[in-house]
Design a protein around this motif. Structure first.
Motif, PDB file in Angstrom:
ATOM      1  N   GLY A  88       7.414  -7.471  -9.682  1.00 48.83           N
ATOM      2  CA  GLY A  88       6.708  -6.234  -9.336  1.00 48.83           C
ATOM      3  C   GLY A  88       7.035  -5.149 -10.331  1.00 48.83           C
ATOM      4  N   GLY A  89       6.040  -4.327 -10.649  1.00 48.62           N
ATOM      5  CA  GLY A  89       6.241  -3.222 -11.586  1.00 48.62           C
ATOM      6  C   GLY A  89       5.048  -3.109 -12.515  1.00 48.62           C
ATOM      7  N   SER A  90       4.054  -2.292 -12.088  1.00 46.07           N
ATOM      8  CA  SER A  90       2.829  -2.096 -12.885  1.00 46.07           C
ATOM      9  C   SER A  90       2.099  -3.398 -13.187  1.00 46.07           C
ATOM     10  N   ALA A  91       2.150  -4.320 -12.236  1.00 44.73           N
ATOM     11  CA  ALA A  91       1.347  -5.545 -12.395  1.00 44.73           C
ATOM     12  C   ALA A  91      -0.123  -5.155 -12.251  1.00 44.73           C
TER      13      ALA A  91
ATOM     14  N   TRP B 253      12.018   1.214 -13.549  1.00 47.27           N
ATOM     15  CA  TRP B 253      11.315   1.961 -14.594  1.00 47.27           C
ATOM     16  C   TRP B 253       9.872   1.471 -14.775  1.00 47.27           C
ATOM     17  N   ALA B 254       9.577   0.303 -14.234  1.00 48.85           N
ATOM     18  CA  ALA B 254       8.215  -0.247 -14.393  1.00 48.85           C
ATOM     19  C   ALA B 254       7.336   0.073 -13.192  1.00 48.85           C
ATOM     20  N   ILE B 255       7.946   0.565 -12.103  1.00 50.15           N
ATOM     21  CA  ILE B 255       7.175   0.776 -10.877  1.00 50.15           C
ATOM     22  C   ILE B 255       6.340   2.045 -10.977  1.00 50.15           C
ATOM     23  N   GLY B 256       5.035   1.859 -10.857  1.00 54.91           N
ATOM     24  CA  GLY B 256       4.119   3.002 -10.826  1.00 54.91           C
ATOM     25  C   GLY B 256       4.020   3.766 -12.128  1.00 54.91           C
ATOM     26  N   THR B 257       4.511   3.195 -13.224  1.00 55.66           N
ATOM     27  CA  THR B 257       4.536   3.922 -14.501  1.00 55.66           C
ATOM     28  C   THR B 257       3.484   3.434 -15.482  1.00 55.66           C
TER      29      THR B 257
ATOM     30  N   GLY C  27      14.387  -3.234   1.193  1.00 61.28           N
ATOM     31  CA  GLY C  27      15.147  -2.687   0.064  1.00 61.28           C
ATOM     32  C   GLY C  27      14.293  -2.282  -1.118  1.00 61.28           C
ATOM     33  N   HIS C  28      13.053  -1.871  -0.848  1.00 59.81           N
ATOM     34  CA  HIS C  28      12.233  -1.368  -1.955  1.00 59.81           C
ATOM     35  C   HIS C  28      12.970  -0.190  -2.611  1.00 59.81           C
ATOM     36  N   SER C  29      12.812  -0.044  -3.911  1.00 58.47           N
ATOM     37  CA  SER C  29      13.570   1.008  -4.617  1.00 58.47           C
ATOM     38  C   SER C  29      13.235   2.395  -4.075  1.00 58.47           C
TER      39      SER C  29
ATOM     40  N   TYR D  49      11.729  -9.230  -8.137  1.00 55.80           N
ATOM     41  CA  TYR D  49      12.379  -8.541  -9.255  1.00 55.80           C
ATOM     42  C   TYR D  49      11.475  -7.380  -9.649  1.00 55.80           C
ATOM     43  N   GLU D  50      11.973  -6.170  -9.386  1.00 53.28           N
ATOM     44  CA  GLU D  50      11.189  -4.969  -9.650  1.00 53.28           C
ATOM     45  C   GLU D  50      12.004  -3.986 -10.487  1.00 53.28           C
ATOM     46  N   PRO D  51      11.879  -4.070 -11.818  1.00 45.80           N
ATOM     47  CA  PRO D  51      12.565  -3.065 -12.630  1.00 45.80           C
ATOM     48  C   PRO D  51      12.027  -1.688 -12.249  1.00 45.80           C
TER      49      PRO D  51
ATOM     50  N   TRP E 155       0.821  -1.221   0.000  1.00 50.30           N
ATOM     51  CA  TRP E 155       0.000   0.000   0.000  1.00 50.30           C
ATOM     52  C   TRP E 155       0.854   1.270   0.000  1.00 50.30           C
ATOM     53  N   LYS E 156       2.129   1.133   0.297  1.00 48.48           N
ATOM     54  CA  LYS E 156       3.014   2.309   0.423  1.00 48.48           C
ATOM     55  C   LYS E 156       2.391   3.311   1.416  1.00 48.48           C
ATOM     56  N   MET E 157       2.482   4.625   1.127  1.00 47.63           N
ATOM     57  CA  MET E 157       1.923   5.623   2.060  1.00 47.63           C
ATOM     58  C   MET E 157       0.503   5.989   1.611  1.00 47.63           C
TER      59      MET E 157
ATOM     60  N   LEU F  36       3.484 -12.024  -7.111  1.00 47.99           N
ATOM     61  CA  LEU F  36       3.553 -10.631  -7.574  1.00 47.99           C
ATOM     62  C   LEU F  36       3.630  -9.685  -6.395  1.00 47.99           C
ATOM     63  N   LEU F  37       4.378  -8.610  -6.566  1.00 45.44           N
ATOM     64  CA  LEU F  37       4.361  -7.503  -5.610  1.00 45.44           C
ATOM     65  C   LEU F  37       3.593  -6.380  -6.312  1.00 45.44           C
ATOM     66  N   VAL F  38       2.487  -5.986  -5.704  1.00 46.75           N
ATOM     67  CA  VAL F  38       1.553  -5.092  -6.390  1.00 46.75           C
ATOM     68  C   VAL F  38       1.426  -3.779  -5.624  1.00 46.75           C
ATOM     69  N   GLY F  39       1.722  -2.676  -6.284  1.00 48.94           N
ATOM     70  CA  GLY F  39       1.575  -1.362  -5.664  1.00 48.94           C
ATOM     71  C   GLY F  39       0.238  -0.756  -6.012  1.00 48.94           C
ATOM     72  N   GLY F  40       0.224   0.063  -7.070  1.00 52.89           N
ATOM     73  CA  GLY F  40      -0.966   0.816  -7.450  1.00 52.89           C
ATOM     74  C   GLY F  40      -2.243  -0.010  -7.537  1.00 52.89           C
ATOM     75  N   ALA F  41      -2.154  -1.173  -8.164  1.00 53.19           N
ATOM     76  CA  ALA F  41      -3.370  -1.979  -8.359  1.00 53.19           C
ATOM     77  C   ALA F  41      -3.887  -2.569  -7.046  1.00 53.19           C
TER      78      ALA F  41
END
Ligand code: PEP
Length: 225
Positions: free
Chosen positions: A188-191, A155-159, A82-84, A151-153, A9-11, A208-213
């Motif tokens: 992880g990365g815009s999954a 450039w793919a995170i949140g983009t 160690g999240h980016s 594995y979280e490129p 969920w991040k912040m 999967l590691l899922v942020g935005g979704a």
């Protein structure tokens, strides 16, 4: 093998009321939910609780920090390390990450260790070099059977620009070669609900590691189905 779906969920989402509503909408998925620290105690009976970070000391004069003991006490099973965003905004180094991973394992919890390259590094053909350094220094002395690698490129995170399925699979194999064939690796990365199947069933990631979704209940539920 059952896939590991992790909501970061991040912040977010903002207020406790919003957090409670989001949790209520997704708790039946059984996914690992990593809310901001402040919500952990209220969500604590949930069996798949995770944290977004921790400190490597047990207690003491470390203002603003949270120890693994505290997280374990609240029932956390997983801790993202160690999240980016931690590396970028809080200057976390591979050496810090190594100490955190060791502390999490010693406490009997499972670290989800994030690795991945920036767009610039990828364009300069440095991806494998970066992964190698992050693994060599961040995972020095670590028993690979006790961790999950995400594995979280970067450039793919949140983009919205997710990594090609075939390319992600190739990177998974690179990481396996650097570590162990049996290590658990998630992507992880815009999954999202549309590409999840490709990562999970075509590229055979362990999860999967899922942020935005993870903040969109209907979408997140489809990812976990
Ligand atoms: C993340 O932050 O770990 C992540 C994968 O975010 P998103 O899904 O939004 O790209």
């Amino acid at each position: 093998m059952e896939k590991l779906i992790v909501a970061n969920w991040k912040m977010n989402p903002g207020t406790w009321q919003e957090a409670e509503e989001l949790f209520g909408a997704v708790k039946k998925t059984g996914a690992v939910i990593c809310p901001p620290f402040i919500y952990l105690k209220s969500l604590a009976p949930y069996e798949n609780l995770g944290a977004q970070d921790c400190f490597y000391r047990e207690k003491g004069p470390y203002t603003g920090e949270i120890s693994v003991t505290m997280l374990k006490d609240l029932g956390c099973k997983y801790i993202i390390i160690g999240h980016s965003e931690r590396r970028k905004y809080f200057n976390e180094t591979d050496e810090d990450i190594n100490k955190k991973v060791k502390t999490v394992i010693e406490a009997g919890l499972i670290p989800i260790v994030c690795v991945g390259e920036t767009e610039e590094e990828r364009e300069n053909n440095k991806t494998e070099e970066i992964l190698e350094k992050e693994i060599r220094d961040g995972l020095d002395g670590i028993d690979y059977s006790k961790i999950v690698i995400a594995y979280e490129p970067i450039w793919a995170i949140g983009t919205g620009n997710a990594c090609d399925i075939e390319e992600a699979e190739r990177m998974k194999e690179v990481i396996q070669k650097m570590t162990s064939k049996n290590i658990k690796i998630i992507y992880g990365g815009s999954a999202n609900a549309d590409n999840a199947d490709g990562y999970l069933n075509q590229a055979n990631f362990d999860g999967l590691l899922v942020g935005g979704a993870s903040l969109k209940p209907d979408e997140f539920k489809r990812i976990t189905e």
